[in-house]
Write a protein that holds these residues in place. Structure first.
Motif, PDB file in Angstrom:
ATOM      1  N   GLN A 456       0.831  -1.198   0.000  1.00  0.00           N
ATOM      2  CA  GLN A 456       0.000   0.000   0.000  1.00  0.00           C
ATOM      3  C   GLN A 456       0.868   1.252   0.000  1.00  0.00           C
ATOM      4  N   GLY A 457       1.973   1.209   0.735  1.00  0.00           N
ATOM      5  CA  GLY A 457       2.883   2.346   0.763  1.00  0.00           C
ATOM      6  C   GLY A 457       3.464   2.641  -0.608  1.00  0.00           C
ATOM      7  N   ARG A 458       3.830   1.587  -1.352  1.00  0.00           N
ATOM      8  CA  ARG A 458       4.382   1.785  -2.696  1.00  0.00           C
ATOM      9  C   ARG A 458       3.326   2.364  -3.646  1.00  0.00           C
ATOM     10  N   LEU A 459       2.069   1.929  -3.481  1.00  0.00           N
ATOM     11  CA  LEU A 459       0.997   2.469  -4.313  1.00  0.00           C
ATOM     12  C   LEU A 459       0.769   3.948  -4.004  1.00  0.00           C
ATOM     13  N   ILE A 460       0.760   4.290  -2.716  1.00  0.00           N
ATOM     14  CA  ILE A 460       0.588   5.702  -2.320  1.00  0.00           C
ATOM     15  C   ILE A 460       1.768   6.523  -2.810  1.00  0.00           C
ATOM     16  N   LEU A 461       2.976   5.991  -2.667  1.00  0.00           N
ATOM     17  CA  LEU A 461       4.174   6.701  -3.115  1.00  0.00           C
ATOM     18  C   LEU A 461       4.103   6.971  -4.620  1.00  0.00           C
ATOM     19  N   ARG A 464       1.767   9.784  -5.208  1.00  0.00           N
ATOM     20  CA  ARG A 464       2.366  11.067  -4.816  1.00  0.00           C
ATOM     21  C   ARG A 464       3.356  11.547  -5.888  1.00  0.00           C
ATOM     22  N   LEU A 465       4.151  10.613  -6.417  1.00  0.00           N
ATOM     23  CA  LEU A 465       5.137  10.989  -7.433  1.00  0.00           C
ATOM     24  C   LEU A 465       4.460  11.457  -8.713  1.00  0.00           C
ATOM     25  N   VAL A 466       3.373  10.752  -9.096  1.00  0.00           N
ATOM     26  CA  VAL A 466       2.646  11.165 -10.293  1.00  0.00           C
ATOM     27  C   VAL A 466       2.020  12.545 -10.085  1.00  0.00           C
ATOM     28  N   LEU A 585      18.799   7.181 -11.093  1.00  0.00           N
ATOM     29  CA  LEU A 585      17.781   6.558 -10.255  1.00  0.00           C
ATOM     30  C   LEU A 585      17.298   7.539  -9.210  1.00  0.00           C
ATOM     31  N   GLY A 586      16.025   7.487  -8.947  1.00  0.00           N
ATOM     32  CA  GLY A 586      15.475   8.311  -7.881  1.00  0.00           C
ATOM     33  C   GLY A 586      15.583   7.587  -6.549  1.00  0.00           C
ATOM     34  N   ARG A 587      15.882   8.316  -5.502  1.00  0.00           N
ATOM     35  CA  ARG A 587      15.909   7.742  -4.154  1.00  0.00           C
ATOM     36  C   ARG A 587      15.030   8.606  -3.265  1.00  0.00           C
ATOM     37  N   GLU A 588      13.892   8.025  -2.870  1.00  0.00           N
ATOM     38  CA  GLU A 588      12.910   8.808  -2.127  1.00  0.00           C
ATOM     39  C   GLU A 588      13.189   8.763  -0.628  1.00  0.00           C
ATOM     40  N   THR A 589      13.091   9.923  -0.010  1.00  0.00           N
ATOM     41  CA  THR A 589      13.117  10.014   1.447  1.00  0.00           C
ATOM     42  C   THR A 589      11.678  10.191   1.913  1.00  0.00           C
ATOM     43  N   ILE A 590      11.186   9.219   2.666  1.00  0.00           N
ATOM     44  CA  ILE A 590       9.781   9.189   3.042  1.00  0.00           C
ATOM     45  C   ILE A 590       9.580   9.926   4.370  1.00  0.00           C
ATOM     46  N   ILE A 591       8.619  10.836   4.390  1.00  0.00           N
ATOM     47  CA  ILE A 591       8.260  11.570   5.600  1.00  0.00           C
ATOM     48  C   ILE A 591       6.836  11.169   5.999  1.00  0.00           C
ATOM     49  N   ALA A 592       6.674  10.583   7.177  1.00  0.00           N
ATOM     50  CA  ALA A 592       5.342  10.205   7.664  1.00  0.00           C
ATOM     51  C   ALA A 592       4.586  11.458   8.091  1.00  0.00           C
ATOM     52  N   GLN A 626      28.446   3.515 -12.776  1.00  0.00           N
ATOM     53  CA  GLN A 626      27.763   4.225 -13.851  1.00  0.00           C
ATOM     54  C   GLN A 626      26.418   4.779 -13.397  1.00  0.00           C
ATOM     55  N   ALA A 627      26.153   4.745 -12.100  1.00  0.00           N
ATOM     56  CA  ALA A 627      24.840   5.137 -11.586  1.00  0.00           C
ATOM     57  C   ALA A 627      24.909   6.455 -10.833  1.00  0.00           C
ATOM     58  N   ILE A 628      23.870   7.243 -10.987  1.00  0.00           N
ATOM     59  CA  ILE A 628      23.724   8.501 -10.258  1.00  0.00           C
ATOM     60  C   ILE A 628      22.350   8.488  -9.587  1.00  0.00           C
ATOM     61  N   GLU A 629      22.325   8.691  -8.268  1.00  0.00           N
ATOM     62  CA  GLU A 629      21.067   8.724  -7.544  1.00  0.00           C
ATOM     63  C   GLU A 629      20.689  10.169  -7.237  1.00  0.00           C
ATOM     64  N   ILE A 630      19.432  10.486  -7.496  1.00  0.00           N
ATOM     65  CA  ILE A 630      18.924  11.834  -7.243  1.00  0.00           C
ATOM     66  C   ILE A 630      17.799  11.720  -6.224  1.00  0.00           C
ATOM     67  N   GLY A 631      17.974  12.383  -5.092  1.00  0.00           N
ATOM     68  CA  GLY A 631      17.031  12.254  -3.990  1.00  0.00           C
ATOM     69  C   GLY A 631      15.787  13.108  -4.145  1.00  0.00           C
ATOM     70  N   THR A 632      14.691  12.582  -3.610  1.00  0.00           N
ATOM     71  CA  THR A 632      13.419  13.309  -3.594  1.00  0.00           C
ATOM     72  C   THR A 632      12.760  13.096  -2.238  1.00  0.00           C
ATOM     73  N   VAL A 633      12.269  14.174  -1.631  1.00  0.00           N
ATOM     74  CA  VAL A 633      11.570  14.074  -0.361  1.00  0.00           C
ATOM     75  C   VAL A 633      10.075  13.968  -0.648  1.00  0.00           C
ATOM     76  N   ILE A 634       9.448  12.912  -0.117  1.00  0.00           N
ATOM     77  CA  ILE A 634       8.020  12.682  -0.353  1.00  0.00           C
ATOM     78  C   ILE A 634       7.301  12.623   0.982  1.00  0.00           C
ATOM     79  N   GLU A 635       6.266  13.441   1.133  1.00  0.00           N
ATOM     80  CA  GLU A 635       5.431  13.384   2.324  1.00  0.00           C
ATOM     81  C   GLU A 635       4.280  12.428   2.076  1.00  0.00           C
ATOM     82  N   MET A 636       4.187  11.406   2.946  1.00  0.00           N
ATOM     83  CA  MET A 636       3.128  10.417   2.781  1.00  0.00           C
ATOM     84  C   MET A 636       1.790  10.972   3.287  1.00  0.00           C
TER      85      MET A 636
END
Length: 636
Positions: A456-461, A464-466, A585-592, A626-636
């Protein structure tokens, strides 16, 4: 073709070409270890356990009749003749059954977690509890034979059990390919031994064979009333390996498993149980341990060694099953990414998941230290398996009606018959909840909560990203023309959804003002089938000058491999160079938060699981340099 596909293909071809006799021998070693070691404790618990019944001729005949018909109805008829028909492209197991029940030929894009999913997940979660209990009760039951040989060994039973179990889990990382070759012959010797000992016992009381008559079982339940139902909880121990028959179908095929059961396992088990019953007729005091007391004194030490080997093999099968089930759950999106190691280049299913292995070890050692004896452990056994069996029956009903289109006038009586039997076993096991049955239920509920929370968390995430992403058409129209330069090479942007512009792409353009000449928007999706053929793995769509949306489809028994996806792109005339490609690649930081979604405690659990999931570069086998990660903060 990816490495996982290659392994799957080789395994399928290997199964087709392997002689049926050898497949049957292999199935004996892997599939029937659990149910084959039940004689160590099942009948003993009926007459010597906490809920035992008096050792009388009528009770012995009644219990044996119940055992006989439990094996016939639950294993022979339900699993071997009906449930194993519900294979998902050859694969079995409760998660494969769930995927089959829900499959519609499309990628796994469901936005809700319905009752069918919850049923399957709870059944799967309970099997983890079974994977903890089976090694504990099986090994300690075998080692307890030492005190029958001589009381001097009694103080050492627990330490020996702990050493054997620790060694078993420690060697999981080396794989079981080598040991697996010996599994079949050892279990075959085990079943032959069961049969020989059983025949030896039966010869003294030939009329014990009359217990095959179901009238004895029915009379037993009617005469003993509630106490008879309680004894059903111990009778159920004879069928606790039933789920393994179905789960391992993909490794050996339906026919080999059926042959192994009807020609080896079933006859040997029947002879053994009836032999133990004959012994009890002659010597009621033998109820203390009828399995070992059925053997002559000179055979006790060899029998303990053989029993220990058989129980280690039975435990191995459950552990391997837990690894396989975890891999399926990860692929289907119900568990976070974990490290999965393949321990055999040729044999499918030979995987090792370190986190699962050590979690099972801790749980198993806890049980042994907490319950001390196999008799005490029996209280924790049974309720998890019988609940999973009920879930399997209900899911099979869904498949029969909605996938096979069978008529209700046939399905309802059949499923109803199985449910009546299994609900009887469930009722008998419910009384064990306070005596230890709480453990597998607690484990099951915890794992179910984690699975549903992650999904469910992945679906909500994703939602949120969309919601915060820019539509791809807008990005291509308004932003791409303003980019200062396009540099040579290929950029691969990993995205969990095909909707919108990947946040990593948007951030890269805004900050760097450059784009690669070739840009791949790569989405990896799992479908409700175990494997995907090579020609169906990839779908490529041009969405602009130098921009391509790449959809990669994998089965739930496969591990995604991004380098192999790029190889397939080249085969489809899309010029990309793996050696020079850059992966974003995106790396999400999840905020409850208290926003609508999940309860805040579940959001915190999801955030914790997300932080500790395996890095995407490792899971998708992307070259980290060969990878670069770009962080994104997402509020759940």
């Amino acid at each position: 073709m990816s490495s996982s596909n290659s392994v799957a293909h080789q395994n399928s071809e290997h199964t087709k070409k392997t002689p049926l006799a050898l497949l049957t021998l292999g199935a004996l070693g892997v599939v029937y270890g659990d149910i084959g070691t039940s004689p160590l404790y099942a009948l003993r618990e009926c007459f010597h356990g906490a809920h035992s019944i008096e050792v009388t001729e009528a009770n012995i005949f009644g219990v044996l009749s119940l055992i006989f018909w439990a094996l016939i109805i639950v294993i022979s008829i339900k699993y071997l003749l009906f449930v194993m028909r519900a294979d998902n492209k050859g694969e079995g197991g409760i998660l494969a059954l769930m995927a089959l029940a829900l499959s519609d030929g499309r990628p796994n894009v469901r936005k809700t977690i319905g009752p069918v999913t919850v049923l399957a997940l709870f059944g799967a979660a309970l099997l983890y509890g079974d994977g903890i209990i089976t090694p504990a009760i099986s090994v300690i039951s075998a080692v307890e034979g030492l005190k029958i040989a001589t009381p001097l060994f009694e103080p050492y039973i627990l330490p020996i059990t702990l050493v054997i179990l620790t060694t078993l889990f420690f060697f999981q990382k080396r794989g079981t390919a080598t040991m697996g070759k010996a599994f079949g012959p050892i279990i075959l010797i085990w079943f032959i031994t069961l049969a020989v000992l059983g025949i030896h016992g039966i010869m003294g009381e030939l009329h014990i064979l009359e217990a095959i008559n179901p009238r004895y079982g029915i009379d037993f339940l009617l005469i003993n009333s509630w106490h008879g139902v309680v004894v059903l909880g111990s009778v159920f121990l004879v069928v606790t390996g039933g789920e393994a028959l179905y789960a391992d179908m993909g490794h050996f095929g339906r026919k080999a498993i059926q042959l192994g059961w009807f020609f080896v396992a079933l006859p040997a088990l029947m002879l053994q149980y009836f032999g133990q019953g004959a012994l009890l007729l002659q010597n009621p005091a033998a109820a203390e341990n009828p399995f070992y007391l059925l053997a002559p004194s000179w055979a006790l030490f060899p029998l303990v060694i053989l029993s220990t080997a058989a129980t280690v093999i039975a435990s191995q099968a459950l552990i391997t099953g837990a690894f396989s089930m975890s891999q399926q759950a990860i692929s289907l999106g119900f568990l976070p990414r974990m490290q999965v190691k393949y321990t055999s280049a040729r044999q499918m299913g030979q995987i090792y998941i370190p986190f699962v292995n050590w979690a099972l070890l801790i749980g198993t050692l806890f049980l042994v230290l907490e319950f001390q004896t196999s008799a005490n452990l029996v209280a924790a056994y049974g309720i998890a398996v019988t609940t999973t069996m009920i879930m399997t029956t209900l899911l099979t009903y869904v498949v029969m009606v909605h996938k096979w289109k069978w008529k209700l006038y046939f399905v309802l009586p059949l499923i109803g018959f199985f449910l009546v039997i299994e609900l009887g076993f469930f009722s008998a096991n419910v009384i064990k909840v306070l005596e230890g049955g709480w453990f597998p239920i607690a484990i099951g509920l915890i794992i179910l909560t984690l699975m549903i929370t992650w999904k469910q968390g992945r679906l909500i995430l994703a939602d949120r990203l969309v919601a915060v992403s820019t539509p791809l058409s807008t990005f291509m129209r308004d932003i791409v023309p303003k980019v200062r330069a396009r540099i040579p090479g290929t950029a691969v942007f990993m995205t969990a959804t095909s909707a919108g512009t990947p946040p990593a792409l948007l951030h890269n353009v805004r900050h760097n003002q450059v784009l690669h000449e070739t840009v791949l928007l790569l989405t990896v999706q799992t479908i409700d089938q175990p494997y995907v053929s090579a020609d169906e793995h990839l779908a490529i769509e041009s969405v602009g000058i130098g921009f391509y949306r790449v959809m990669a489809y994998y089965g739930f028994m496969e591990s995604p491999n991004v380098p192999s996806i790029l190889d397939l792109c080249v085969q489809k005339q899309l010029a990309v160079d793996l050696k020079t490609a850059t992966f974003f690649l995106g790396r999400e930081t999840i905020i409850a938060t208290k926003h609508p979604g999940m309860a805040i405690w579940r959001e915190r659990i999801f955030a914790f699981m997300s932080r500790n999931a395996l890095r995407a570069t490792d899971f998708f086998q992307i070259p980290s340099e060969q990878a670069i990660e770009i962080g994104t903060v997402i509020e759940m």
